[in-house]
Design a protein around this motif. Structure first.
Motif, PDB file in Angstrom:
ATOM      1  N   LEU A 307      -5.719  -7.870  -4.529  1.00  0.00           N
ATOM      2  CA  LEU A 307      -4.976  -7.543  -3.308  1.00  0.00           C
ATOM      3  C   LEU A 307      -3.679  -8.340  -3.251  1.00  0.00           C
ATOM      4  N   ILE A 311       0.223  -6.944  -3.184  1.00  0.00           N
ATOM      5  CA  ILE A 311       1.179  -7.211  -2.100  1.00  0.00           C
ATOM      6  C   ILE A 311       2.449  -7.843  -2.678  1.00  0.00           C
ATOM      7  N   ILE A 321      -4.126  -3.793   5.830  1.00  0.00           N
ATOM      8  CA  ILE A 321      -5.203  -3.979   4.860  1.00  0.00           C
ATOM      9  C   ILE A 321      -6.492  -3.583   5.575  1.00  0.00           C
ATOM     10  N   VAL A 342     -10.680 -12.130   4.067  1.00  0.00           N
ATOM     11  CA  VAL A 342      -9.339 -11.665   3.680  1.00  0.00           C
ATOM     12  C   VAL A 342      -8.268 -12.483   4.402  1.00  0.00           C
ATOM     13  N   LEU A 382       1.457  -8.192   7.949  1.00  0.00           N
ATOM     14  CA  LEU A 382       0.303  -7.644   7.241  1.00  0.00           C
ATOM     15  C   LEU A 382      -0.835  -7.642   8.247  1.00  0.00           C
ATOM     16  N   VAL A 384      -4.564  -7.137   9.021  1.00  0.00           N
ATOM     17  CA  VAL A 384      -5.899  -7.020   8.430  1.00  0.00           C
ATOM     18  C   VAL A 384      -6.782  -6.372   9.508  1.00  0.00           C
ATOM     19  N   TYR A 402      -3.447  -0.655   2.318  1.00  0.00           N
ATOM     20  CA  TYR A 402      -4.360  -1.116   1.265  1.00  0.00           C
ATOM     21  C   TYR A 402      -5.787  -0.918   1.757  1.00  0.00           C
ATOM     22  N   ASN A 403      -6.567  -0.191   0.976  1.00  0.00           N
ATOM     23  CA  ASN A 403      -7.996  -0.100   1.275  1.00  0.00           C
ATOM     24  C   ASN A 403      -8.677  -1.207   0.487  1.00  0.00           C
ATOM     25  N   PHE A 404      -8.891  -2.332   1.135  1.00  0.00           N
ATOM     26  CA  PHE A 404      -9.576  -3.434   0.447  1.00  0.00           C
ATOM     27  C   PHE A 404     -11.015  -3.015   0.178  1.00  0.00           C
ATOM     28  N   THR A 434      -6.016   1.918  -3.067  1.00  0.00           N
ATOM     29  CA  THR A 434      -7.432   1.625  -2.839  1.00  0.00           C
ATOM     30  C   THR A 434      -7.954   0.741  -3.959  1.00  0.00           C
TER      31      THR A 434
END
Ligand SMILES: Nc1ncnc2c1ncn2[C@@H]1O[C@H](COP(=O)(O)OP(=O)(O)OP(=O)(O)O)[C@@H](O)[C@H]1O
Length: 460
Positions: A307, A311, A321, A342, A382, A384, A402-404, A434
Motif C-alpha cells: 500500500l 501511494i 483506502i 493501516v 488519505l 482510511v 485503494y482497496n486494501f 485493489t
C-alpha cells in the motif's frame, strides 16, 4: 507480484492492456403489465436512446423551466450547474410530469441534483407543512444532501425581494431528536432529509404526518433494502405512503440488482404508481469510463508495505483506502481492527504531504463529522475508511481509491470505485487499485465480469 520495497523509484508498470470501453447510452423502461408477470419478468418496453449531445443541447434551465422557480434556477447556475448530465436530461421531463421513477445511473452522475430539482418544482413555501422527504442510509449522506438542498434554496446574489424561503431539516441518526421534535411542531420545514430510523420515530409519534408529503425520495435504495437494521422501517414507510393521495415516489441508486423484479415489486406493493418509469443510464457501462482499474498480488504480510509503495508511486491528489469491517469473531478475539493497523502504519511510515484521516462505523457521530469536515476543508488527504464512506459521499477532488481489503461484493466494489470520477464533465483520469492475495484473484475476476470492466495487473 509485488514491487520490491527496496525499489528506489517506487514505480509500477502495467501488465495487460484494457479493452476499449463501450459507448454511453440511456435506456428508459416502462413497467411491464402485472398480469404478464406470473412466471418471469418480461422485457420492459424500451424507448430508444436519445440522440447524442450536440452543440445546441438544452441547458438545465431549458429543461427546468417553467417547473422550477426562477430563484432556484439562478442559484443552480451560480453554483455551476449549467448543462445537464445524462441522467438529469433524461429523467427530469418525466419527473416534472409527475411520474414515479427509479433513477438508476452511475456513481457521480448527478442523481442528487435531479431529485432536488423535482422537489423544488413541487413544494409551495407558503404552506406550512413537510412537503418533501429524502430518505438516506447514513448520517454522512444525509448531511451532504441537506447541504446541497440548502445551497440551492439560498437567496441568489443580487436578489433583494423577500420571499418565504424553503427550510430544510436534517433528521439524522445521532442528532438531537428532542430539538427536531419542537421544530417540526412549531414550524414544519418544507423539506426533511432523514435516515430511516429517526424518521420512523417521528412518524410513529405522529410529530408530523405523511399526508402532506408530495414527494418521497429514497436514495441508495438497494443499500437500505439490504440493511437488516433499516429494511423493515423502510417497508413500513413505503406502505404508509402508498395510501397517500397526491404522491410521487423516486428511488435512486447506481446499483439496483434485479431491477425488473424491483420494478414489479414496487407496483405490486403499491410503493409506486403503476406507470413508474425506470431510467437506466449506461446500462452496459456501470462504471465511469474515466476509471482505470488495477490490481496487485501480494501475500498478507506485505499488504501494508505494498500500500505504501503504491501511494508513493501514485502521489494521489487525495485518496481513500478502503478497509474491511472487523468481524465479530476478530473483535471477540481481541484483535485490533484493520483500520487501526493501516492508520498506525501510515502515521509512522508515510512521509508525504497528505493528511491521514479515519472514518469508520465504530466512531461516534461527532468524530465522524469531524473527519468529514477535515477532508472537505480542501488540501490533500488519505482517508482510511470502511464501507461507510462508500455510499453517496461526494469528494470531487478524489483521484485514487485503494482497496486494501477486497470488497465483499461486486456492488461494494462499484460504490467504492465510484468515490472517484465525480466531476461530471471532467477529463481527469482516476484510479482504483485493489491489493489481493493470490487466492482472491478469481473473486476480483468475478467482479470484473459482473461489472464489465478490465483490471490491469501491476507488475514490478
Ligand atoms: N449538471 C451538473 N453540472 C456540473 N456538476 C454537476 C451537475 N450535476 C451534479 N454535479 C456534481 O457532480 C457530483 C456528483 O453528483 P451526485 O453526488 O449527485 O452524484 P450521484 O449520482 O448521487 O452519485 P452516487 O451514486 O455516488 O451517490 C457532485 O459534486 C455534483 O455537484
Amino acid at each position: 507480484m509485488i514491487p520490491s520495497m527496496s525499489m528506489e523509484t517506487h514505480s509500477f508498470s502495467l501488465g495487460v492492456r484494457v479493452a476499449p470501453f463501450v459507448k454511453r447510452t440511456v435506456t428508459v423502461y416502462h413497467v411491464p403489465r402485472l398480469r404478464n408477470l406470473n412466471r418471469t419478468y418480461p422485457a420492459a418496453q424500451c424507448i430508444l436512446p436519445q440522440p447524442p449531445l450536440i452543440n445546441h443541447s438544452p441547458t438545465l434551465r431549458d429543461i427546468c423551466q417553467p417547473h422550477v422557480p426562477t430563484h432556484i434556477l439562478q442559484r443552480m447556475e451560480e453554483i455551476g450547474y449549467v448543462m445537464p448530465t445524462d441522467v438529469q436530461r433524461e429523467a427530469l421531463p418525466h419527473l416534472f410530469s409527475g411520474r414515479d421513477c427509479i433513477l438508476h445511473a452511475q456513481t457521480g452522475s448527478g442523481k442528487t441534483l435531479t431529485y432536488l430539482l423535482l422537489i423544488y418544482s413541487i413544494i409551495n413555501t407558503l404552506k406550512s407543512s413537510v412537503q418533501a422527504l429524502v430518505v438516506v442510509p447514513t448520517r454522512e449522506l444525509g448531511m451532504q444532501v441537506t447541504k446541497v438542498a440548502r445551497m440551492l434554496a439560498a437567496k441568489p446574489t443580487g436578489v433583494d425581494e423577500e420571499q418565504k424561503s424553503c427550510t430544510v431539516m436534517a433528521l439524522l441518526d445521532g442528532g438531537t431528536l428532542r430539538r427536531h421534535k419542537s421544530w417540526l411542531k412549531a414550524e414544519p420545514p418544507t423539506v426533511v432529509v432523514a435516515t430511516v430510523g429517526s424518521l420512523c420515530q417521528m412518524l410513529e409519534r405522529q410529530i408530523f404526518l405523511l399526508e402532506s408529503v408530495r414527494v418521497l425520495i429514497v436514495d441508495e435504495v438497494d443499500f437500505i433494502f439490504n440493511s437488516s437494521k433499516q429494511v423493515s422501517s423502510l417497508r413500513k414507510l413505503l406502505t404508509s405512503y402508498s395510501s397517500c393521495n397526491n404522491r410521487q415516489t423516486v428511488f435512486a441508486s447506481a446499483s439496483i440488482p434485479q431491477h425488473r423484479r424491483f420494478l414489479h415489486d414496487c407496483v405490486q406493493q403499491k410503493w409506486t404508481k403503476s406507470d413508474v418509469i425506470h431510467i437506466h443510464v449506461s446500462p452496459v457501462e456501470p462504471m465511469p469510463s474515466r476509471l482505470c482499474h488495477r490490481f496487485i498480488i501480494c501475500n498478507n504480510k506485505r499488504k501494508l508495505q505494498t500500500l505504501l509503495s503504491l501511494i508513493q508511486s501514485d502521489a494521489p491528489e487525495s485518496g481513500i483506502i478502503f478497509v474491511g469491517e472487523q468481524s465479530e469473531k476478530s473483535k471477540k478475539a481481541g484483535n485490533a481492527p484493520s483500520t487501526d493497523l493501516v492508520i498506525d502504519f501510515l502515521k509512522t511510515s508515510y512521509e508525504g504531504p497528505l493528511d491521514i484521516v479515519l472514518l469508520e462505523d465504530d466512531m461516534n457521530f461527532n468524530s465522524r463529522a469531524v473527519s468529514l469536515l477535515e477532508v472537505r476543508k480542501g488540501g490533500g488527504y488519505l482517508l482510511v475508511a470502511t464501507d461507510i464512506a462508500a455510499r453517496g459521499v461526494d469528494l470531487p477532488e478524489m483521484s485514487h481509491i485503494y482497496n486494501f481489503d477486497l470488497p465483499r461484493t461486486a456492488i461494494d466494489y462499484l460504490h467504492r470505485a465510484g468515490r472517484t470520477c465525480r466531476k461530471p464533465f471532467s477529463d481527469m483520469k482516476c484510479t482504483v487499485t485493489t491489493i489481493i492475495v493470490p487466492e482472491e484473484r478469481f473473486v476480483l475476476q468475478k467482479y470484473e465480469n459482473e461489472l464489465m470492466f478490465n483490471s490491469e495487473e501491476l507488475i514490478p
